[in-house]
Design a protein around this motif. Structure first.
Motif, PDB file in Angstrom:
ATOM      1  N   ASP A  86       0.834  -1.204   0.000  1.00  0.00           N
ATOM      2  CA  ASP A  86       0.000   0.000   0.000  1.00  0.00           C
ATOM      3  C   ASP A  86       0.869   1.254   0.000  1.00  0.00           C
ATOM      4  O   ASP A  86       0.615   2.207  -0.753  1.00  0.00           O
ATOM      5  CB  ASP A  86      -0.907  -0.035   1.228  1.00  0.00           C
ATOM      6  CG  ASP A  86      -1.914   1.093   1.226  1.00  0.00           C
ATOM      7  OD1 ASP A  86      -2.405   1.444   0.138  1.00  0.00           O
ATOM      8  OD2 ASP A  86      -2.206   1.638   2.302  1.00  0.00           O
ATOM      9  N   LEU A  87       1.900   1.279   0.829  1.00  0.00           N
ATOM     10  CA  LEU A  87       2.787   2.443   0.886  1.00  0.00           C
ATOM     11  C   LEU A  87       3.557   2.623  -0.420  1.00  0.00           C
ATOM     12  O   LEU A  87       3.732   3.758  -0.899  1.00  0.00           O
ATOM     13  CB  LEU A  87       3.764   2.283   2.064  1.00  0.00           C
ATOM     14  CG  LEU A  87       3.139   2.340   3.468  1.00  0.00           C
ATOM     15  CD1 LEU A  87       4.190   2.040   4.532  1.00  0.00           C
ATOM     16  CD2 LEU A  87       2.524   3.717   3.716  1.00  0.00           C
ATOM     17  N   MET A  88       4.002   1.528  -1.010  1.00  0.00           N
ATOM     18  CA  MET A  88       4.742   1.632  -2.279  1.00  0.00           C
ATOM     19  C   MET A  88       3.845   2.152  -3.396  1.00  0.00           C
ATOM     20  O   MET A  88       4.262   2.972  -4.221  1.00  0.00           O
ATOM     21  CB  MET A  88       5.327   0.266  -2.645  1.00  0.00           C
ATOM     22  CG  MET A  88       6.502  -0.146  -1.778  1.00  0.00           C
ATOM     23  SD  MET A  88       7.373  -1.613  -2.393  1.00  0.00           S
ATOM     24  CE  MET A  88       6.143  -2.870  -2.129  1.00  0.00           C
ATOM     25  N   MET A  89       2.582   1.652  -3.427  1.00  0.00           N
ATOM     26  CA  MET A  89       1.659   2.151  -4.456  1.00  0.00           C
ATOM     27  C   MET A  89       1.365   3.627  -4.270  1.00  0.00           C
ATOM     28  O   MET A  89       1.284   4.398  -5.236  1.00  0.00           O
ATOM     29  CB  MET A  89       0.359   1.357  -4.409  1.00  0.00           C
ATOM     30  CG  MET A  89       0.425  -0.004  -5.067  1.00  0.00           C
ATOM     31  SD  MET A  89      -1.223  -0.643  -5.388  1.00  0.00           S
ATOM     32  CE  MET A  89      -1.808   0.479  -6.649  1.00  0.00           C
ATOM     33  N   ASN A  90       1.205   4.052  -3.023  1.00  0.00           N
ATOM     34  CA  ASN A  90       0.920   5.467  -2.750  1.00  0.00           C
ATOM     35  C   ASN A  90       2.078   6.349  -3.195  1.00  0.00           C
ATOM     36  O   ASN A  90       1.886   7.495  -3.628  1.00  0.00           O
ATOM     37  CB  ASN A  90       0.642   5.645  -1.257  1.00  0.00           C
ATOM     38  CG  ASN A  90      -0.038   6.961  -0.959  1.00  0.00           C
ATOM     39  OD1 ASN A  90      -0.496   7.646  -1.869  1.00  0.00           O
ATOM     40  ND2 ASN A  90      -0.106   7.318   0.307  1.00  0.00           N
ATOM     41  N   ALA A  91       3.294   5.805  -3.100  1.00  0.00           N
ATOM     42  CA  ALA A  91       4.468   6.598  -3.468  1.00  0.00           C
ATOM     43  C   ALA A  91       4.710   6.626  -4.974  1.00  0.00           C
ATOM     44  O   ALA A  91       5.039   7.669  -5.537  1.00  0.00           O
ATOM     45  CB  ALA A  91       5.698   6.021  -2.752  1.00  0.00           C
ATOM     46  N   TRP A  92       4.554   5.468  -5.636  1.00  0.00           N
ATOM     47  CA  TRP A  92       4.959   5.368  -7.041  1.00  0.00           C
ATOM     48  C   TRP A  92       3.803   5.278  -8.033  1.00  0.00           C
ATOM     49  O   TRP A  92       3.981   5.528  -9.212  1.00  0.00           O
ATOM     50  CB  TRP A  92       5.876   4.145  -7.211  1.00  0.00           C
ATOM     51  CG  TRP A  92       7.165   4.299  -6.456  1.00  0.00           C
ATOM     52  CD1 TRP A  92       7.917   5.435  -6.348  1.00  0.00           C
ATOM     53  CD2 TRP A  92       7.846   3.300  -5.697  1.00  0.00           C
ATOM     54  NE1 TRP A  92       9.030   5.205  -5.569  1.00  0.00           N
ATOM     55  CE2 TRP A  92       9.020   3.909  -5.158  1.00  0.00           C
ATOM     56  CE3 TRP A  92       7.618   1.964  -5.416  1.00  0.00           C
ATOM     57  CZ2 TRP A  92       9.941   3.210  -4.370  1.00  0.00           C
ATOM     58  CZ3 TRP A  92       8.528   1.270  -4.629  1.00  0.00           C
ATOM     59  CH2 TRP A  92       9.672   1.889  -4.118  1.00  0.00           C
ATOM     60  N   LEU A  93       2.617   4.869  -7.564  1.00  0.00           N
ATOM     61  CA  LEU A  93       1.449   4.768  -8.454  1.00  0.00           C
ATOM     62  C   LEU A  93       0.276   5.474  -7.781  1.00  0.00           C
ATOM     63  O   LEU A  93      -0.778   4.881  -7.534  1.00  0.00           O
ATOM     64  CB  LEU A  93       1.109   3.294  -8.735  1.00  0.00           C
ATOM     65  CG  LEU A  93       2.179   2.473  -9.451  1.00  0.00           C
ATOM     66  CD1 LEU A  93       1.819   0.999  -9.441  1.00  0.00           C
ATOM     67  CD2 LEU A  93       2.349   2.961 -10.890  1.00  0.00           C
ATOM     68  N   HIS A  94       0.465   6.743  -7.492  1.00  0.00           N
ATOM     69  CA  HIS A  94      -0.491   7.462  -6.645  1.00  0.00           C
ATOM     70  C   HIS A  94      -1.878   7.550  -7.276  1.00  0.00           C
ATOM     71  O   HIS A  94      -2.895   7.398  -6.574  1.00  0.00           O
ATOM     72  CB  HIS A  94       0.036   8.866  -6.340  1.00  0.00           C
ATOM     73  CG  HIS A  94      -0.834   9.624  -5.391  1.00  0.00           C
ATOM     74  ND1 HIS A  94      -1.018   9.249  -4.070  1.00  0.00           N
ATOM     75  CD2 HIS A  94      -1.611  10.725  -5.580  1.00  0.00           C
ATOM     76  CE1 HIS A  94      -1.847  10.094  -3.485  1.00  0.00           C
ATOM     77  NE2 HIS A  94      -2.223  10.994  -4.381  1.00  0.00           N
ATOM     78  N   GLU A  95      -1.954   7.796  -8.586  1.00  0.00           N
ATOM     79  CA  GLU A  95      -3.266   7.944  -9.233  1.00  0.00           C
ATOM     80  C   GLU A  95      -4.060   6.649  -9.147  1.00  0.00           C
ATOM     81  O   GLU A  95      -5.256   6.657  -8.854  1.00  0.00           O
ATOM     82  CB  GLU A  95      -3.088   8.375 -10.696  1.00  0.00           C
ATOM     83  CG  GLU A  95      -2.527   9.782 -10.852  1.00  0.00           C
ATOM     84  CD  GLU A  95      -3.433  10.827 -10.207  1.00  0.00           C
ATOM     85  OE1 GLU A  95      -4.669  10.674 -10.286  1.00  0.00           O
ATOM     86  OE2 GLU A  95      -2.906  11.787  -9.620  1.00  0.00           O
ATOM     87  N   LEU A  96      -3.396   5.522  -9.424  1.00  0.00           N
ATOM     88  CA  LEU A  96      -4.076   4.232  -9.323  1.00  0.00           C
ATOM     89  C   LEU A  96      -4.417   3.918  -7.873  1.00  0.00           C
ATOM     90  O   LEU A  96      -5.474   3.345  -7.579  1.00  0.00           O
ATOM     91  CB  LEU A  96      -3.199   3.120  -9.906  1.00  0.00           C
ATOM     92  CG  LEU A  96      -3.844   1.732  -9.917  1.00  0.00           C
ATOM     93  CD1 LEU A  96      -5.039   1.711 -10.854  1.00  0.00           C
ATOM     94  CD2 LEU A  96      -2.838   0.665 -10.338  1.00  0.00           C
ATOM     95  N   HIS A  97      -3.552   4.324  -6.961  1.00  0.00           N
ATOM     96  CA  HIS A  97      -3.810   4.119  -5.538  1.00  0.00           C
ATOM     97  C   HIS A  97      -5.083   4.849  -5.108  1.00  0.00           C
ATOM     98  O   HIS A  97      -5.886   4.327  -4.318  1.00  0.00           O
ATOM     99  CB  HIS A  97      -2.611   4.631  -4.727  1.00  0.00           C
ATOM    100  CG  HIS A  97      -2.734   4.410  -3.247  1.00  0.00           C
ATOM    101  ND1 HIS A  97      -3.310   5.334  -2.395  1.00  0.00           N
ATOM    102  CD2 HIS A  97      -2.376   3.361  -2.464  1.00  0.00           C
ATOM    103  CE1 HIS A  97      -3.286   4.871  -1.158  1.00  0.00           C
ATOM    104  NE2 HIS A  97      -2.717   3.683  -1.173  1.00  0.00           N
ATOM    105  N   ARG A  98      -5.321   6.036  -5.656  1.00  0.00           N
ATOM    106  CA  ARG A  98      -6.538   6.784  -5.344  1.00  0.00           C
ATOM    107  C   ARG A  98      -7.768   6.075  -5.885  1.00  0.00           C
ATOM    108  O   ARG A  98      -8.834   6.086  -5.264  1.00  0.00           O
ATOM    109  CB  ARG A  98      -6.450   8.188  -5.917  1.00  0.00           C
ATOM    110  CG  ARG A  98      -5.419   9.065  -5.239  1.00  0.00           C
ATOM    111  CD  ARG A  98      -5.343  10.429  -5.891  1.00  0.00           C
ATOM    112  NE  ARG A  98      -6.628  11.117  -5.901  1.00  0.00           N
ATOM    113  CZ  ARG A  98      -6.870  12.244  -6.549  1.00  0.00           C
ATOM    114  NH1 ARG A  98      -5.891  12.811  -7.243  1.00  0.00           N
ATOM    115  NH2 ARG A  98      -8.053  12.798  -6.510  1.00  0.00           N
TER     116      ARG A  98
END
Length: 240
Positions: A86-98
């Motif tokens: 979750d933290l890695m996605m928020n950092a590197w794939l923020h739009e998809l994380h949203r």
């Protein structure tokens, strides 16, 4: 483990015992995030990573985890892996994380991942557990992408919309408009549409399996041995 057993693991994960189409598990994220094929692919890749790492950790540490506390230990391991992802996605794939939002932390409660840790990884060495994690994760990803692509095509007339958010600008070529000037079919995009489309996909799988079973019984199936092709019992056929 023999080669045939590894092939069986792949077949079980991708088709026979598929997390969604075979076991009917993990339906909450499946129905919620598969409005597009891109969302399904993103959720599938995240779940694949959790499947693999969790199976590896449980198999490696199984000699150190007492049976009495194995379930809390599995949940703790899964929660740790999901938090890191979750933290890695928020950092590197923020739009998809949203877009995927709440459903990434909810992977912790995915009964399919906990089930494979309990039923397979806790009882087997590292390599078979790794293969099982990859096969089950890819099978789940296949289900997510299949349902997402079907709903997106029927509901919006597009395929892999916003793929560049997940895979980078180079993969913008995957974003297709297959039905130009299509007004859309809102019901298919909404959760009730997910139930409808999933029902048709599962029905199609059952039809294919029944047809393959009939062919094997007649000694005509692709999985028949030489003896079976001659009418032997290796294909489940009847001796002449």
């Amino acid at each position: 483990m023999a080669r045939n057993n590894y092939l069986k693991l792949w077949k079980e994960g991708l088709w026979n015992n598929n997390v969604v189409f075979g076991q009917m598990l993990a339906l909450c994220p499946l129905l919620a995030v598969t409005g597009t094929a891109t969302n399904g692919l993103g959720m599938g890749l995240v779940s694949l990573m959790v499947f693999v790492v969790t199976n590896l950790l449980v198999s490696t540490l199984r000699g150190m985890i007492p049976p009495e506390v194995r379930i809390p230990a599995f949940v703790l391991l899964i929660a740790t892996v999901v938090t890191l992802v979750d933290l890695m996605m928020n950092a590197w794939l923020h739009e998809l994380h949203r877009v995927l939002g709440l459903f990434i932390p909810l992977i912790v409660t995915n009964c399919a991942i906990l089930g494979r840790a309990e039923a397979f990884a806790y009882k087997n060495p590292v390599l078979p557990s790794l293969v099982d994690g990859v096969a089950m994760g890819l099978g789940f990803t296949l289900a997510l992408v299949t349902l997402g692509a079907s709903r997106e095509l029927l509901g919006s007339g597009t395929l892999f919309a916003n793929a560049h958010l997940l895979l980078g600008d180079v993969f913008a070529v995957m974003e297709l408009t297959l039905i130009p000037d299509y007004d859309g079919f809102l019901l298919i995009i909404l959760p009730p549409g997910a139930f409808i489309v999933l029902g048709f996909i599962i029905a199609g799988k059952r039809v294919l399996e029944q047809r393959a079973s009939r062919l094997r019984t007649r000694g005509e199936g692709p999985g028949c041995s030489l003896d079976g092709a001659r009418g032997g019992t290796a294909c489940g056929g009847v001796n002449p």
